[in-house]
Design a protein around this motif. Structure first.
Motif, PDB file in Angstrom:
ATOM      1  N   GLY A 128       0.808  -1.222   0.000  1.00 17.02           N
ATOM      2  CA  GLY A 128       0.000   0.000   0.000  1.00 17.02           C
ATOM      3  C   GLY A 128       0.844   1.277   0.000  1.00 17.02           C
ATOM      4  N   ALA A 129       2.190   1.142   0.173  1.00 17.05           N
ATOM      5  CA  ALA A 129       3.038   2.339   0.205  1.00 17.05           C
ATOM      6  C   ALA A 129       3.097   2.957  -1.196  1.00 17.05           C
ATOM      7  CB  ALA A 129       4.439   1.970   0.674  1.00 17.05           C
ATOM      8  N   ASP A 130       3.124   4.287  -1.248  1.00 13.29           N
ATOM      9  CA  ASP A 130       3.191   4.987  -2.530  1.00 13.29           C
ATOM     10  C   ASP A 130       4.664   5.211  -2.890  1.00 13.29           C
ATOM     11  OD1 ASP A 130       3.016   6.600  -4.701  1.00 13.29           O
ATOM     12  OD2 ASP A 130       1.927   8.228  -3.708  1.00 13.29           O
ATOM     13  N   ILE A 131       5.189   4.310  -3.712  1.00 13.54           N
ATOM     14  CA  ILE A 131       6.620   4.373  -4.047  1.00 13.54           C
ATOM     15  C   ILE A 131       6.916   5.592  -4.909  1.00 13.54           C
ATOM     16  CG2 ILE A 131       8.508   3.178  -5.253  1.00 13.54           C
ATOM     17  CD1 ILE A 131       7.253   0.551  -4.365  1.00 13.54           C
ATOM     18  N   ALA A 132       6.049   5.852  -5.891  1.00 10.29           N
ATOM     19  CA  ALA A 132       6.312   6.947  -6.845  1.00 10.29           C
ATOM     20  C   ALA A 132       6.540   8.276  -6.123  1.00 10.29           C
ATOM     21  CB  ALA A 132       5.156   7.068  -7.826  1.00 10.29           C
ATOM     22  N   SER A 133       5.759   8.549  -5.096  1.00 16.98           N
ATOM     23  CA  SER A 133       5.881   9.864  -4.454  1.00 16.98           C
ATOM     24  C   SER A 133       7.164   9.967  -3.628  1.00 16.98           C
ATOM     25  CB  SER A 133       4.659  10.142  -3.570  1.00 16.98           C
ATOM     26  OG  SER A 133       4.677   9.275  -2.458  1.00 16.98           O
ATOM     27  N   GLN A 134       7.755   8.826  -3.275  1.00 13.03           N
ATOM     28  CA  GLN A 134       8.968   8.862  -2.440  1.00 13.03           C
ATOM     29  C   GLN A 134      10.256   8.789  -3.257  1.00 13.03           C
ATOM     30  OE1 GLN A 134       9.028   5.663   0.576  1.00 13.03           O
ATOM     31  NE2 GLN A 134       7.008   5.138  -0.171  1.00 13.03           N
ATOM     32  N   TYR A 135      10.161   8.304  -4.507  1.00 10.09           N
ATOM     33  CA  TYR A 135      11.372   7.940  -5.236  1.00 10.09           C
ATOM     34  C   TYR A 135      12.275   9.149  -5.475  1.00 10.09           C
ATOM     35  CZ  TYR A 135      13.747   4.051  -7.371  1.00 10.09           C
ATOM     36  OH  TYR A 135      14.625   3.031  -7.617  1.00 10.09           O
ATOM     37  N   HIS A 136      13.523   9.014  -5.110  1.00 13.88           N
ATOM     38  CA  HIS A 136      14.466  10.115  -5.358  1.00 13.88           C
ATOM     39  C   HIS A 136      15.897   9.608  -5.323  1.00 13.88           C
ATOM     40  CE1 HIS A 136      14.674  10.114  -0.927  1.00 13.88           C
ATOM     41  NE2 HIS A 136      15.805  10.779  -1.056  1.00 13.88           N
ATOM     42  N   PHE A 137      16.806  10.462  -5.770  1.00 13.29           N
ATOM     43  CA  PHE A 137      18.228  10.123  -5.751  1.00 13.29           C
ATOM     44  C   PHE A 137      18.964  11.200  -4.964  1.00 13.29           C
ATOM     45  CE2 PHE A 137      16.823  12.031  -9.723  1.00 13.29           C
ATOM     46  CZ  PHE A 137      17.590  13.162  -9.816  1.00 13.29           C
ATOM     47  N   GLU A 138      20.196  10.861  -4.574  1.00 10.57           N
ATOM     48  CA  GLU A 138      20.960  11.730  -3.678  1.00 10.57           C
ATOM     49  C   GLU A 138      22.344  11.958  -4.259  1.00 10.57           C
ATOM     50  OE1 GLU A 138      22.300  11.037   0.969  1.00 10.57           O
ATOM     51  OE2 GLU A 138      22.652   9.474  -0.490  1.00 10.57           O
TER      52      GLU A 138
END
Ligand code: GLU
Ligand code: MG
Length: 437
Positions: A316-326
């Motif tokens: 149920g976690a929303d991966i798209a909204s969290q995805y990022h790079f550093e």
């Protein structure tokens, strides 16, 4: 004693120092419109307060105009003077942005990305710093003991950040001796760069208020850990939709994010002098320091120049909204605006040329031979500031992202900094930088 409030308008300059001029608070409305006079040669005052070779000499005039969206107003609640200043842009007297104003440059880079791709960059800065008192007991990394030891500092610091408009994310006792880390919540690029400056200044102000001494220097003790600046980034639509993720893409990156990251990595050796700009920055950018030594992409690898960060993947976690790079090859000797200009321009070039994102590395690449590295398109980052400046100077394409005379000014500024510390012992050099930052 009677007091009349003073308000300062500031810029974060090419040496990573915050500078400006103050005026009586009663003049604020007039100053918001016409700013305060500024001098071109200020760009050549180094972090050691020496003046580098300047083509401007004593000539010329500029305006430093406060931005109402970048106001710091902190009442510490202790009866002492408030902290009240603005960040602003440096303009020519005819209102044109000055070619050496890092904040104007970032505004232009953000606009160029939006105009060509319709995208925005969402960014958060994560910064490490150290207390300078050597004899205190801090306990081990991430420990409750070290956290408790500086909890008073941490809480005053969080309050100051929040009052100054920065939304704090976390504060922790980092692994290094006397080392702590602070992170902000992500926000739009220009705002994030402003907040990064404010976040550093509030840490310094809090420490001064409490009679403590801290430093964001890239390396406090040559034998010890480095203080990094990690820049978290994602690409988003104007409505805030995160477009960084594609489960089918290399590293889980969407097509456009893959091109952006590929551009950052491709150009990294030529822009390292902007993201890690001090002489001692290069003692940190070596293998096994959990920083970055190559222009590689890593999946959850803390020794990659660009790391794809973990996300919560529970049902149920929303991966798209969290995805990022550093981005990890940065430090606090840089002005955050300049770091983002370099990264956004490089990323935009990657999108324009549809550069292919490399496969993430999964091993200790410092053990690979030069041939293996070359075959995989991985380059070692410059080993010294001299080398980094030479790469920038020789790269016409990268220099073309900046308006003249910025490249020439920056090279002169940084070469003068190199000359200033050249005769110092390693210990003296590190002490000078820890006092400066
Ligand atoms: N201190 C490391 C650096 O110089 C970073 C450690 C970490 O937070 O992963 O970047
Ligand atoms: Mg850290």
């Amino acid at each position: 004693m009677n007091r009349e409030e003073l308000i300062m308008v500031c810029c974060s300059d090419l040496s990573g120092q915050v500078k400006g001029k103050a005026f009586p608070a009663a003049d604020l409305p007039a100053r918001m419109a016409r700013g305060i006079g500024w001098v071109p040669t200020n760009a050549q005052i180094t972090t050691f307060n020496t003046i580098a070779d300047t083509p401007f000499g004593a000539l010329g005039d500029l305006l430093l105009i406060p931005d109402p969206n970048a106001e710091v107003a902190v009442d510490w609640g202790d009866g002492g003077p408030t902290e009240h200043w603005f960040l602003g842009n440096i303009l020519e007297t005819d209102g044109e942005p000055w070619a050496c104003c890092a904040r104007s440059m970032l505004g232009e880079a953000v606009q160029a990305l939006a105009a060509e791709t319709g995208l925005r960059v969402k960014t958060a800065f994560e910064m490490e710093f150290q207390f300078r008192e050597p004899h205190e007991e801090f306990g081990s990394g991430f420990g409750l003991r070290g956290f408790r030891h500086k909890k008073g500092f941490g809480e005053a610091y969080m309050a100051a950040m929040r009052a100054a408009g920065v939304e704090p994310d976390s504060f922790l006792k980092e692994w290094g001796d006397r080392q702590y880390e602070v992170t902000m919540h992500p926000t739009r690029a220009l705002h994030a760069a402003d907040e990064a400056v404010i976040m550093r200044e509030m840490a310094r102000a809090t420490a001064a208020r409490l009679g403590e001494r801290i430093s964001f220097t890239p390396v406090l003790d040559p034998g010890g850990v480095g203080n990094g600046v990690h820049i978290h980034m994602s690409l988003m639509e104007p409505d805030g939709t995160n477009v960084t993720w594609d489960p089918e893409g290399t590293g889980g990156l969407s097509k456009v994010a893959g091109h952006f990251v590929a551009g950052m990595l491709h150009h990294l050796p030529s822009i390292t002098c902007l993201t890690a700009p001090s002489v001692i920055s290069y003692g940190r950018l070596v293998p096994h320091r959990w920083s970055a030594a190559y222009n590689n992409l890593g999946h959850r690898d803390r020794e990659a120049a660009v790391r794809i960060c973990p996300v919560v993947e529970t049902e149920g976690a929303d991966i798209a909204s969290q995805y990022h790079f550093e981005f990890r090859a940065g430090d606090s000797a840089a002005t955050p605006h300049l770091q983002l200009v370099a990264l956004i321009r490089a990323g935009l070039d990657g999108i324009r040329k549809e550069m292919a994102v490399p496969e993430p590395t999964h091993e200790d690449i410092s053990e690979l031979s030069d041939e293996e590295l070359a075959a995989r398109g991985i380059r070692k980052l410059p080993g010294t500031l001299e080398e980094a400046l030479a790469l920038f100077e020789a790269d016409e394409e990268v220099r073309s992202w900046f308006r003249d005379p910025f490249p020439e000014i920056y090279l002169k500024h940084k070469r003068s900094e190199i000359a200033h510390v050249a005769e110092m012992t390693e210990e003296e050099r590190h002490a000078a930088y820890s006092a400066a930052y």
